[in-house]
Design a protein around this motif. Sequence first.
Motif, PDB file in Angstrom:
ATOM      1  N   LEU A 179      42.391  55.434  38.447  1.00  0.00           N
ATOM      2  CA  LEU A 179      42.006  54.345  39.352  1.00  0.00           C
ATOM      3  C   LEU A 179      41.757  53.044  38.604  1.00  0.00           C
ATOM      4  N   SER A 180      41.069  53.119  37.463  1.00  0.00           N
ATOM      5  CA  SER A 180      40.761  51.891  36.736  1.00  0.00           C
ATOM      6  C   SER A 180      42.007  51.297  36.086  1.00  0.00           C
ATOM      7  N   GLU A 181      43.006  52.124  35.831  1.00  0.00           N
ATOM      8  CA  GLU A 181      44.248  51.601  35.258  1.00  0.00           C
ATOM      9  C   GLU A 181      45.153  51.012  36.343  1.00  0.00           C
ATOM     10  N   ASN A 182      45.277  51.705  37.450  1.00  0.00           N
ATOM     11  CA  ASN A 182      46.236  51.292  38.479  1.00  0.00           C
ATOM     12  C   ASN A 182      45.633  50.450  39.595  1.00  0.00           C
ATOM     13  N   TYR A 183      44.328  50.470  39.722  1.00  0.00           N
ATOM     14  CA  TYR A 183      43.657  49.687  40.761  1.00  0.00           C
ATOM     15  C   TYR A 183      42.492  48.915  40.146  1.00  0.00           C
ATOM     16  N   ALA A 184      42.794  48.262  39.039  1.00  0.00           N
ATOM     17  CA  ALA A 184      41.812  47.425  38.342  1.00  0.00           C
ATOM     18  C   ALA A 184      41.733  46.074  39.040  1.00  0.00           C
ATOM     19  N   PRO A 185      40.650  45.331  38.807  1.00  0.00           N
ATOM     20  CA  PRO A 185      40.543  44.002  39.414  1.00  0.00           C
ATOM     21  C   PRO A 185      41.688  43.105  38.929  1.00  0.00           C
ATOM     22  N   ILE A 186      42.175  42.290  39.811  1.00  0.00           N
ATOM     23  CA  ILE A 186      43.218  41.332  39.453  1.00  0.00           C
ATOM     24  C   ILE A 186      42.544  39.997  39.216  1.00  0.00           C
ATOM     25  N   GLN A 187      42.666  39.509  38.005  1.00  0.00           N
ATOM     26  CA  GLN A 187      42.070  38.229  37.659  1.00  0.00           C
ATOM     27  C   GLN A 187      43.113  37.143  37.874  1.00  0.00           C
ATOM     28  N   LYS A 188      42.943  36.401  38.923  1.00  0.00           N
ATOM     29  CA  LYS A 188      43.844  35.281  39.140  1.00  0.00           C
ATOM     30  C   LYS A 188      43.091  34.194  39.882  1.00  0.00           C
ATOM     31  N   GLY A 189      43.576  32.993  39.711  1.00  0.00           N
ATOM     32  CA  GLY A 189      42.942  31.845  40.345  1.00  0.00           C
ATOM     33  C   GLY A 189      43.387  31.701  41.784  1.00  0.00           C
ATOM     34  N   ARG A 190      43.372  30.445  42.203  1.00  0.00           N
ATOM     35  CA  ARG A 190      43.750  30.129  43.568  1.00  0.00           C
ATOM     36  C   ARG A 190      45.163  30.578  43.886  1.00  0.00           C
ATOM     37  N   ARG A 191      46.040  30.351  42.939  1.00  0.00           N
ATOM     38  CA  ARG A 191      47.424  30.759  43.115  1.00  0.00           C
ATOM     39  C   ARG A 191      48.011  31.034  41.748  1.00  0.00           C
ATOM     40  N   ALA A 192      49.118  31.722  41.711  1.00  0.00           N
ATOM     41  CA  ALA A 192      49.775  32.000  40.440  1.00  0.00           C
ATOM     42  C   ALA A 192      50.420  30.729  39.916  1.00  0.00           C
ATOM     43  N   LEU A 220      42.486  53.311  51.806  1.00  0.00           N
ATOM     44  CA  LEU A 220      41.132  52.916  51.424  1.00  0.00           C
ATOM     45  C   LEU A 220      41.014  52.804  49.904  1.00  0.00           C
ATOM     46  N   VAL A 221      41.723  53.666  49.197  1.00  0.00           N
ATOM     47  CA  VAL A 221      41.736  53.583  47.731  1.00  0.00           C
ATOM     48  C   VAL A 221      42.511  52.344  47.304  1.00  0.00           C
ATOM     49  N   ILE A 222      43.682  52.160  47.895  1.00  0.00           N
ATOM     50  CA  ILE A 222      44.586  51.082  47.495  1.00  0.00           C
ATOM     51  C   ILE A 222      43.965  49.706  47.715  1.00  0.00           C
ATOM     52  N   GLN A 223      43.198  49.541  48.783  1.00  0.00           N
ATOM     53  CA  GLN A 223      42.651  48.218  49.086  1.00  0.00           C
ATOM     54  C   GLN A 223      41.469  47.854  48.197  1.00  0.00           C
ATOM     55  N   ASN A 224      40.920  48.837  47.488  1.00  0.00           N
ATOM     56  CA  ASN A 224      39.797  48.572  46.591  1.00  0.00           C
ATOM     57  C   ASN A 224      40.290  48.443  45.162  1.00  0.00           C
ATOM     58  N   ARG A 225      39.610  47.646  44.397  1.00  0.00           N
ATOM     59  CA  ARG A 225      39.951  47.471  42.979  1.00  0.00           C
ATOM     60  C   ARG A 225      38.656  47.440  42.196  1.00  0.00           C
ATOM     61  N   GLY A 226      38.731  47.969  40.981  1.00  0.00           N
ATOM     62  CA  GLY A 226      37.532  47.940  40.153  1.00  0.00           C
ATOM     63  C   GLY A 226      37.787  48.479  38.763  1.00  0.00           C
ATOM     64  N   ASP A 227      36.819  48.216  37.890  1.00  0.00           N
ATOM     65  CA  ASP A 227      36.900  48.767  36.544  1.00  0.00           C
ATOM     66  C   ASP A 227      36.298  50.172  36.565  1.00  0.00           C
ATOM     67  N   LYS A 228      36.200  50.790  35.376  1.00  0.00           N
ATOM     68  CA  LYS A 228      35.693  52.166  35.307  1.00  0.00           C
ATOM     69  C   LYS A 228      34.297  52.283  35.916  1.00  0.00           C
ATOM     70  N   GLU A 229      33.428  51.323  35.600  1.00  0.00           N
ATOM     71  CA  GLU A 229      32.054  51.378  36.111  1.00  0.00           C
ATOM     72  C   GLU A 229      32.032  51.326  37.640  1.00  0.00           C
ATOM     73  N   HIS A 230      32.892  50.480  38.218  1.00  0.00           N
ATOM     74  CA  HIS A 230      32.959  50.371  39.681  1.00  0.00           C
ATOM     75  C   HIS A 230      33.376  51.696  40.296  1.00  0.00           C
ATOM     76  N   TRP A 231      34.425  52.317  39.747  1.00  0.00           N
ATOM     77  CA  TRP A 231      34.935  53.567  40.323  1.00  0.00           C
ATOM     78  C   TRP A 231      33.925  54.691  40.141  1.00  0.00           C
ATOM     79  N   VAL A 232      33.252  54.742  38.991  1.00  0.00           N
ATOM     80  CA  VAL A 232      32.229  55.771  38.770  1.00  0.00           C
ATOM     81  C   VAL A 232      31.083  55.584  39.759  1.00  0.00           C
ATOM     82  N   SER A 233      30.632  54.338  39.962  1.00  0.00           N
ATOM     83  CA  SER A 233      29.527  54.106  40.907  1.00  0.00           C
ATOM     84  C   SER A 233      29.952  54.435  42.331  1.00  0.00           C
ATOM     85  N   LEU A 234      31.205  54.164  42.663  1.00  0.00           N
ATOM     86  CA  LEU A 234      31.702  54.500  44.003  1.00  0.00           C
ATOM     87  C   LEU A 234      31.753  56.014  44.202  1.00  0.00           C
ATOM     88  N   ILE A 235      32.197  56.735  43.183  1.00  0.00           N
ATOM     89  CA  ILE A 235      32.224  58.208  43.258  1.00  0.00           C
ATOM     90  C   ILE A 235      30.800  58.743  43.373  1.00  0.00           C
TER      91      ILE A 235
END
Length: 152
Positions: free
Chosen positions: A127-140, A89-104
Amino acid sequence: MNKELINSLKGLLGLLLGLSIFLVVFMVGLLVINQNPELLLSEVEEEKPVSLVQDDLVKDGVHVATGLVAKEGYELVVANCTNCHAADLVIQNRGDKEHWVSLINWMQETQGLWDLGDNEEKIVAYLSENYAPIQKGRRANLTDIEWYELKD
């Protein structure tokens, strides 16, 4: 007296002697058990489930038991987060510090998560370092391609 009678009496005497020895041994055994009843109780060791994965095994930078990235702080995440839900459940979620703090905060307000104290900052940093949002387009982007010219 007849020899057959004497042999029969000897056999009977041997049988009585054997039976007497058996009864004496049996009576001594009963006395010993009466004095020490714990002799009958054998200590059966509880079988522990065989774990196919060592709880602290890290392979290729990943904590094998949970799948979490094995960097500073993952032990805190294992200790605090996997008590209530799977690490997936942790691994499938991604977020910045604000996201993780709000989730906690949401988990503390609605799900009964305890106060993490000083550990909250460390957990959020992990969490914010290792499970941060991945910014990518349609494909690499395509890389290392040998392009060729099309001929008319």
